[in-house]
Design an enzyme around this catalytic site. Structure first.
Site, PDB file in Angstrom:
ATOM      1  N   HIS A  45       1.117  -0.976  -0.531  1.00  0.00           N
ATOM      2  CA  HIS A  45      -0.332  -0.161   0.527  1.00  0.00           C
ATOM      3  C   HIS A  45       1.237   1.215   0.405  1.00  0.00           C
ATOM      4  O   HIS A  45       0.657   2.322  -0.356  1.00  0.00           O
ATOM      5  CB  HIS A  45      -1.346  -0.040   1.124  1.00  0.00           C
ATOM      6  CG  HIS A  45      -2.030  -0.763   0.871  1.00  0.00           C
ATOM      7  ND1 HIS A  45      -3.200  -0.657   0.987  1.00  0.00           N
ATOM      8  CD2 HIS A  45      -2.448  -2.165   1.626  1.00  0.00           C
ATOM      9  CE1 HIS A  45      -4.407  -1.860   0.356  1.00  0.00           C
ATOM     10  NE2 HIS A  45      -3.565  -2.560   1.200  1.00  0.00           N
ATOM     11  N   ASP A  73       3.448   9.195  -0.700  1.00  0.00           N
ATOM     12  CA  ASP A  73       2.159   8.391  -0.620  1.00  0.00           C
ATOM     13  C   ASP A  73       2.377   7.301  -1.550  1.00  0.00           C
ATOM     14  O   ASP A  73       2.151   7.542  -2.983  1.00  0.00           O
ATOM     15  CB  ASP A  73       1.269   9.375  -0.124  1.00  0.00           C
ATOM     16  CG  ASP A  73      -0.121   9.535   0.945  1.00  0.00           C
ATOM     17  OD1 ASP A  73       0.171   7.889   0.671  1.00  0.00           O
ATOM     18  OD2 ASP A  73      -0.534   9.670   0.972  1.00  0.00           O
TER      19      ASP A  73
HETATM   20  P1  ADQ Z   1      -2.705   6.194   4.538  1.00  0.00           P
HETATM   21  O1  ADQ Z   1      -1.546   6.217   4.614  1.00  0.00           O
HETATM   22  O2  ADQ Z   1      -3.681   5.591   5.998  1.00  0.00           O
HETATM   23  O3  ADQ Z   1      -2.977   4.834   3.313  1.00  0.00           O
HETATM   24  P2  ADQ Z   1      -4.818   6.886   2.538  1.00  0.00           P
HETATM   25  O4  ADQ Z   1      -5.029   6.544   1.234  1.00  0.00           O
HETATM   26  O5  ADQ Z   1      -5.250   8.970   2.693  1.00  0.00           O
HETATM   27  O6  ADQ Z   1      -3.965   6.911   3.072  1.00  0.00           O
HETATM   28  O7  ADQ Z   1      -5.811   7.268   3.347  1.00  0.00           O
HETATM   29  C1  ADQ Z   1      -6.800   7.821   4.316  1.00  0.00           C
HETATM   30  C2  ADQ Z   1      -7.988   7.112   4.883  1.00  0.00           C
HETATM   31  O8  ADQ Z   1      -8.402   8.159   6.629  1.00  0.00           O
HETATM   32  C3  ADQ Z   1      -8.676   7.558   4.087  1.00  0.00           C
HETATM   33  O9  ADQ Z   1      -9.977   6.415   4.115  1.00  0.00           O
HETATM   34  C4  ADQ Z   1      -9.224   8.928   5.020  1.00  0.00           C
HETATM   35  O10 ADQ Z   1     -10.692   9.215   4.704  1.00  0.00           O
HETATM   36  C5  ADQ Z   1      -9.240   8.672   5.861  1.00  0.00           C
HETATM   37  N1  ADQ Z   1      -9.114   9.481   7.439  1.00  0.00           N
HETATM   38  C6  ADQ Z   1      -7.902  10.124   7.533  1.00  0.00           C
HETATM   39  N2  ADQ Z   1      -8.256  11.183   8.335  1.00  0.00           N
HETATM   40  C7  ADQ Z   1      -9.245  10.829   8.945  1.00  0.00           C
HETATM   41  C8  ADQ Z   1      -9.709  11.539  10.000  1.00  0.00           C
HETATM   42  N3  ADQ Z   1      -9.710  12.604  10.231  1.00  0.00           N
HETATM   43  N4  ADQ Z   1     -11.390  10.897  10.464  1.00  0.00           N
HETATM   44  C9  ADQ Z   1     -12.028  10.112   9.098  1.00  0.00           C
HETATM   45  N5  ADQ Z   1     -11.172   9.490   8.157  1.00  0.00           N
HETATM   46  C10 ADQ Z   1     -10.468   9.987   8.574  1.00  0.00           C
HETATM   47  C11 ADQ Z   1      -2.161   3.731   3.146  1.00  0.00           C
HETATM   48  C12 ADQ Z   1      -1.334   4.337   2.036  1.00  0.00           C
HETATM   49  C13 ADQ Z   1      -2.149   5.061   1.303  1.00  0.00           C
HETATM   50  C14 ADQ Z   1      -2.774   4.067   0.081  1.00  0.00           C
HETATM   51  C15 ADQ Z   1      -3.806   3.408   1.582  1.00  0.00           C
HETATM   52  C16 ADQ Z   1      -3.978   2.059   0.508  1.00  0.00           C
HETATM   53  O11 ADQ Z   1      -0.230   5.664   3.203  1.00  0.00           O
HETATM   54  O12 ADQ Z   1      -0.712   5.729   0.138  1.00  0.00           O
HETATM   55  O13 ADQ Z   1      -3.645   4.960  -0.779  1.00  0.00           O
HETATM   56  O14 ADQ Z   1      -2.809   3.092   2.415  1.00  0.00           O
HETATM   57  O15 ADQ Z   1      -3.534   1.721  -0.226  1.00  0.00           O
END
Ligand code: ADQ
Length: 500
Positions: A168, A429
């Site tokens: 991921h 990311d």
């Molecule tokens: P993450 O590093 O967690 O995922 P991201 O892809 O941005 O990063 O996903 C974050 C998730 O958490 C989103 O669904 C967002 O809505 C939710 N989220 C974040 N802050 C929040 C908050 N304060 N309240 C509620 N929800 C919140 C890892 C990798 C990424 C990759 C994903 C999926 O680091 O690059 O896209 O896995 O593969």
């Protein structure tokens, strides 16, 4: 019946004790739960194996049995890890070594042979837990950098099992990967899989370059790696599978009454929508003039606030033109939050006509608060928000609304729908789902996305305002341009990002 068994470090649900002594499960947030959770939920033949979040040393045998039953009734198979295992495998090797190194933050990476040892033991523990439950015709889909040794451990027990592994986060360049003392072991662990998936072609190429140089294996033209096992040969296929979101889920939730209420609240506070107690920028500007007379004995510098209020009111008028910028992110150094705040600060100082007119909603949930680097990051973000709010706030307007709670999906969708611009500028990311969630919540309507060129999403969402997240000037200018575009242009850009 052949089943899909998802395996990840953490289960998609957390356990909470209720007052009556029973337990309840709630959905976790985070990229992995967002990306794969809906599949697990809707497919009743799908199981999920992962860490329960419970230290077995702190519970009685009866409690552990009850907890296991609760998880199993939700098709989750818990792995119980004690504090020492979590410290070594999760906080240590996974998050202090692999996470920074894979995100090109080599200077943050710690190399410690004791955490590597625990990482090996915990991967083995996952294999042991699965040994009793896997059927040879099942498909096992392993997630992420926490479990890079598991494919080979499972292959040793189940020669014919179908095994996939997906990363991921980014896979680094060979120069960076070679810094890892145990890099070769990790690659050998992955060779137990049939299929290795990455978000982008670039990450596949990085991975294959490391395979060539560390395992001295030639890769065929289809990206397949031959693995010799006695007299038989298997192939490991490597490919890019850019992960998506459940588009309909975000579009539907964006229309929910809770999301709409959240949006209306944000629009009222930011001045886009009339509120019961009205405080206009004109009133503030008039007050500032009066205050200017009172303060006229003070130095020029002391009057900058007065000028800001006057110039903001004069340049943009007092009606309309109120806009909202949003960011949703975990508080992690890879997400570039201080850099975003500096760009927002620069925009307010370079284009003071935005003062009083643009409100930034920053939803940033702290993570790993027990780690010094993360505590420092939280302090830095708190301080920057305080400085910017202190510098530009007017009586009727605060530039940044900073929320550090984790919110459920509906309010998050409300934030997305209120945002005229989403500022999504991680320093590095794998994909970044927030960018996709923002566009799905708006479903082709107006709204503009300022997106980092350092995330996988930038390879797909090419109609966004793509920026180098380290370049404060560029992010400032992109944000300014994104705020200025008309709804026709925004709709055109967003229409391209809708699923066919
Ligand atoms: P993450 O590093 O967690 O995922 P991201 O892809 O941005 O990063 O996903 C974050 C998730 O958490 C989103 O669904 C967002 O809505 C939710 N989220 C974040 N802050 C929040 C908050 N304060 N309240 C509620 N929800 C919140 C890892 C990798 C990424 C990759 C994903 C999926 O680091 O690059 O896209 O896995 O593969």
């Amino acid at each position: 019946m052949a089943r899909l068994i998802i395996v990840s470090n953490r289960l998609p649900m957390s356990l909470h004790a209720k007052a009556d002594g029973t337990y309840a499960l709630s959905q976790n947030v985070g990229g992995l739960a967002t990306a794969i959770g809906p599949y697990h939920k809707s497919h009743h033949d799908c199981l999920w194996v992962g860490w329960s979040g419970i230290d077995p040393k702190t519970r009685s045998k009866e409690e552990i049995d009850k907890i296991s039953d609760e998880f199993v009734s939700n098709r989750c198979i818990p792995v119980f890890l004690d504090q020492a295992e979590i410290d070594g495998y999760y906080a240590g090797y996974s998050n202090d070594t692999l996470w920074p190194l894979f995100h090109d933050f080599a200077h943050e990476a710690k190399f410690d042979s004791s955490t590597w040892k625990v990482y090996q033991e915990v991967n083995q523990k996952f294999a042991d837990t699965m040994a009793d439950m896997v059927n040879p015709d099942d498909t096992v889909w392993i997630q992420d950098y926490h479990l890079m040794l598991l494919p080979a451990l499972l292959r040793a027990r189940f020669p014919k099992l179908k095994i996939g592994w997906f990363l991921h986060i980014p896979f680094p360049s060979p120069e960076i990967f070679h810094q890892l003392p145990n890099g070769k072991d990790l690659l050998e662990g992955l060779m137990g899989a049939d299929l290795l998936g990455f978000h982008t072609e670039d990450f596949c190429m990085n991975f294959l370059a490391s395979v060539r140089s560390l395992l001295h294996t030639e890769v065929d033209k289809d990206g397949r790696i031959p693995v010799q096992n006695g007299n038989s040969q298997r192939f490991v296929t490597v490919d890019a599978f850019p992960i998506g979101i459940d588009y309909g889920l975000y579009r539907r939730n964006a229309h929910s009454s809770l999301a709409q209420a959240m949006r209306h609240g944000i629009e009222a506070v930011s001045g886009k929508r009339t509120r019961r107690v009205s405080t206009s920028l004109t009133a503030e500007s008039e007050a500032a003039v009066e205050a200017g007379e009172t303060w006229s004995t003070y130095t020029e510098d002391d009057l900058s606030e007065v000028r800001l209020a006057q110039s903001a009111a004069a340049k943009r008028g007092t009606k309309g033109n109120k806009v909202v910028v949003v960011s949703v992110s975990r508080l992690d150094y890879t997400k570039g939050l201080p850099e975003r705040l500096r760009a927002f600060d620069l925009m307010l100082s370079r284009y003071p006509e935005w003062v009083g007119h643009v409100t930034y909603y920053l939803l940033a949930t702290p993570s790993r608060e027990d780690v010094e680097t993360y505590r420092q990051l939280k302090d830095q973000v708190d301080q920057l928000v305080g400085e910017i709010n202190g510098k530009y706030s007017l009586l009727s307007w605060t530039p940044i609304h900073y929320i550090t709670r984790s919110l459920p999906i509906k309010p998050v969708c409300g934030i997305y729908t209120a945002g005229d611009v989403a500022l999504v500028t991680p320093l590095r990311d794998g994909m970044n789902l927030v960018a996709k969630e923002y566009l799905a919540s708006r479903d082709g309507r107006d709204g503009a996305l300022v997106l980092s060129d350092e995330c996988g999403a930038a390879r797909e969402l090419t109609d966004a305002f793509i920026v180098n997240p380290y370049d404060t000037e560029a992010v400032c200018e992109a944000l300014h341009s994104a705020l200025e575009i008309g709804s026709g242009e925004a709709k055109r850009r967003n229409a391209e990002c809708r699923p066919a």
